[in-house]
Write an enzyme that holds these catalytic residues in place. Structure first.
Site, mmCIF file in Angstrom:
data_model
loop_
_atom_site.group_PDB
_atom_site.id
_atom_site.type_symbol
_atom_site.label_atom_id
_atom_site.label_comp_id
_atom_site.label_asym_id
_atom_site.label_seq_id
_atom_site.Cartn_x
_atom_site.Cartn_y
_atom_site.Cartn_z
ATOM 1 N N ASN A 74 33.198 42.888 37.324
ATOM 2 C CA ASN A 74 34.630 42.792 37.602
ATOM 3 C C ASN A 74 35.179 41.764 36.614
ATOM 4 O O ASN A 74 35.060 40.554 36.832
ATOM 5 C CB ASN A 74 34.892 42.347 39.040
ATOM 6 C CG ASN A 74 36.378 42.291 39.352
ATOM 7 O OD1 ASN A 74 37.223 42.384 38.445
ATOM 8 N ND2 ASN A 74 36.722 42.140 40.619
ATOM 9 N N ARG A 107 42.433 32.284 49.129
ATOM 10 C CA ARG A 107 43.843 32.564 48.825
ATOM 11 C C ARG A 107 44.040 34.068 48.684
ATOM 12 O O ARG A 107 43.093 34.793 48.388
ATOM 13 C CB ARG A 107 44.261 31.910 47.507
ATOM 14 C CG ARG A 107 44.115 30.419 47.536
ATOM 15 C CD ARG A 107 45.048 29.739 46.570
ATOM 16 N NE ARG A 107 44.877 28.294 46.730
ATOM 17 C CZ ARG A 107 44.053 27.565 45.994
ATOM 18 N NH1 ARG A 107 43.368 28.121 45.039
ATOM 19 N NH2 ARG A 107 43.943 26.284 46.205
ATOM 20 N N HIS A 118 36.868 46.785 40.702
ATOM 21 C CA HIS A 118 38.025 45.950 41.051
ATOM 22 C C HIS A 118 38.224 46.007 42.556
ATOM 23 O O HIS A 118 38.140 47.095 43.153
ATOM 24 C CB HIS A 118 39.302 46.436 40.357
ATOM 25 C CG HIS A 118 39.171 46.399 38.867
ATOM 26 N ND1 HIS A 118 39.242 45.230 38.165
ATOM 27 C CD2 HIS A 118 38.917 47.373 37.974
ATOM 28 C CE1 HIS A 118 39.043 45.483 36.887
ATOM 29 N NE2 HIS A 118 38.844 46.777 36.743
ATOM 30 N N ALA A 121 41.091 39.221 35.369
ATOM 31 C CA ALA A 121 42.246 39.321 34.464
ATOM 32 C C ALA A 121 41.833 39.723 33.048
ATOM 33 O O ALA A 121 42.628 40.326 32.308
ATOM 34 C CB ALA A 121 42.998 37.988 34.433
ATOM 35 N N TYR A 177 43.126 40.496 48.084
ATOM 36 C CA TYR A 177 41.711 40.515 47.699
ATOM 37 C C TYR A 177 40.732 40.428 48.868
ATOM 38 O O TYR A 177 39.525 40.389 48.653
ATOM 39 C CB TYR A 177 41.440 39.372 46.706
ATOM 40 C CG TYR A 177 42.243 39.509 45.428
ATOM 41 C CD1 TYR A 177 42.091 40.620 44.614
ATOM 42 C CD2 TYR A 177 43.165 38.538 45.045
ATOM 43 C CE1 TYR A 177 42.833 40.764 43.453
ATOM 44 C CE2 TYR A 177 43.903 38.671 43.881
ATOM 45 C CZ TYR A 177 43.731 39.789 43.090
ATOM 46 O OH TYR A 177 44.455 39.936 41.943
ATOM 47 N N GLU A 204 32.414 49.315 36.279
ATOM 48 C CA GLU A 204 33.537 48.367 36.384
ATOM 49 C C GLU A 204 34.073 48.431 37.817
ATOM 50 O O GLU A 204 34.322 49.523 38.333
ATOM 51 C CB GLU A 204 34.618 48.815 35.384
ATOM 52 C CG GLU A 204 35.907 48.018 35.446
ATOM 53 C CD GLU A 204 36.962 48.585 34.470
ATOM 54 O OE1 GLU A 204 36.627 49.463 33.629
ATOM 55 O OE2 GLU A 204 38.118 48.169 34.582
ATOM 56 N N ARG A 212 49.398 48.591 41.229
ATOM 57 C CA ARG A 212 49.987 47.264 41.005
ATOM 58 C C ARG A 212 50.850 47.256 39.745
ATOM 59 O O ARG A 212 51.266 48.304 39.271
ATOM 60 C CB ARG A 212 48.851 46.237 40.971
ATOM 61 C CG ARG A 212 48.023 46.238 42.281
ATOM 62 C CD ARG A 212 46.965 45.168 42.293
ATOM 63 N NE ARG A 212 47.557 43.836 42.240
ATOM 64 C CZ ARG A 212 46.842 42.725 42.024
ATOM 65 N NH1 ARG A 212 45.534 42.807 41.842
ATOM 66 N NH2 ARG A 212 47.438 41.552 41.986
ATOM 67 N N PRO A 251 37.351 35.549 35.832
ATOM 68 C CA PRO A 251 38.088 34.351 36.230
ATOM 69 C C PRO A 251 38.822 34.475 37.564
ATOM 70 O O PRO A 251 39.350 35.533 37.900
ATOM 71 C CB PRO A 251 39.101 34.164 35.086
ATOM 72 C CG PRO A 251 39.170 35.473 34.397
ATOM 73 C CD PRO A 251 37.819 36.103 34.553
ATOM 74 N N ASN A 252 38.801 33.372 38.274
ATOM 75 C CA ASN A 252 39.498 33.170 39.559
ATOM 76 C C ASN A 252 38.823 33.852 40.743
ATOM 77 O O ASN A 252 39.221 33.623 41.885
ATOM 78 C CB ASN A 252 40.976 33.600 39.472
ATOM 79 C CG ASN A 252 41.750 32.739 38.501
ATOM 80 O OD1 ASN A 252 41.691 31.522 38.588
ATOM 81 N ND2 ASN A 252 42.444 33.346 37.545
HETATM 82 O O1 CA2 Z 1 41.312 43.719 41.823
HETATM 83 C C1 CA2 Z 1 40.531 43.078 41.131
HETATM 84 O O2 CA2 Z 1 39.350 42.926 41.407
HETATM 85 C C2 CA2 Z 1 41.048 42.382 39.854
HETATM 86 O O3 CA2 Z 1 40.036 42.479 38.856
HETATM 87 C C3 CA2 Z 1 41.274 40.935 40.248
HETATM 88 C C4 CA2 Z 1 41.927 40.096 39.144
HETATM 89 C C5 CA2 Z 1 43.167 40.792 38.584
HETATM 90 O O4 CA2 Z 1 43.665 40.063 37.478
HETATM 91 C C6 CA2 Z 1 42.871 42.223 38.157
HETATM 92 O O5 CA2 Z 1 44.067 42.811 37.694
HETATM 93 C C7 CA2 Z 1 42.318 43.024 39.318
HETATM 94 C C8 CA2 Z 1 42.349 38.730 39.683
HETATM 95 C C9 CA2 Z 1 41.263 37.960 40.364
HETATM 96 C C10 CA2 Z 1 41.878 36.773 41.018
HETATM 97 O O6 CA2 Z 1 41.158 36.477 42.183
HETATM 98 C C11 CA2 Z 1 41.740 35.696 43.135
HETATM 99 C C12 CA2 Z 1 41.072 35.587 44.321
HETATM 100 C C13 CA2 Z 1 41.619 34.840 45.334
HETATM 101 C C14 CA2 Z 1 42.804 34.186 45.145
HETATM 102 C C15 CA2 Z 1 43.475 34.290 43.945
HETATM 103 C C16 CA2 Z 1 42.938 35.052 42.929
#
Ligand code: CA2
Length: 149
Positions: A74, A17, A100, A77, A22, A98, A107, A9-10
């Site tokens: 990946n 953003r 990230h 969340a 990221y 996996e 973090r 997700p996201n």
């Molecule tokens: O670091 C990573 O790849 C994560 O899997 C990204 C997740 C986070 O919850 C994990 O703890 C680590 C969040 C992805 C959200 O992606 C966004 C991308 C652009 C703007 C906002 C969120």
């Protein structure tokens, strides 16, 4: 050599953003780089992104039936919450790495635990989009070695 990349997700928001956390590459750019690298290595790569846990579980289950040989995931969340996705990966028994983008260990404490890591062949975090390419390099080498046996 069929490889499935799963984005949680996201991650569809990448590039728009939070570039400080990221990076600035979009998901489409990351997928295009992976598709090209896979094609150059003679592998077929499919990418799947969803914001829905059930859809991600369904795609993992389908991977157990559709000829997928390796998964790069990946879980975003869901890394820190999803027993359902972990159980699906355990059920299909496919090897996976996996990935990230960020270093989850640098973090918040709630990001330090992953439900996936103890089943994964390996975990790459903190290397940005390059982490996906390194995971793909590993998958291709492993599948090529398997074909030679
Ligand atoms: O670091 C990573 O790849 C994560 O899997 C990204 C997740 C986070 O919850 C994990 O703890 C680590 C969040 C992805 C959200 O992606 C966004 C991308 C652009 C703007 C906002 C969120």
């Amino acid at each position: 050599m069929q490889i499935l990349v799963i984005h949680g997700p996201n991650l569809n928001l990448l590039g728009s953003r939070e570039p400080g956390v990221y990076g600035s590459r979009t998901l489409a750019q990351i997928d295009a780089d992976l598709t090209k690298m896979a094609a150059d290595a003679g592998a077929k790569l499919e990418s799947f992104q969803s914001n829905h846990e059930g859809a991600l579980v369904d795609r993992i289950q389908a991977a157990g039936r559709d000829g997928t040989a390796f998964v790069i995931i990946n879980p975003a969340a869901y890394t820190h919450t999803s027993v359902a996705m972990r159980d699906a990966l355990a059920a299909v028994g496919l090897p996976f790495v996996e990935v990230h983008l960020s270093n989850i260990h640098k973090r918040e404490a709630f990001r330090h635990h992953s439900f996936f890591s103890e089943l994964a062949e390996g975990v790459i975090c903190g290397l940005g989009p390059q982490g996906y390419l390194l995971a793909l390099q590993y998958a291709v080498a492993k599948l090529q070695a398997g074909q030679k046996q």
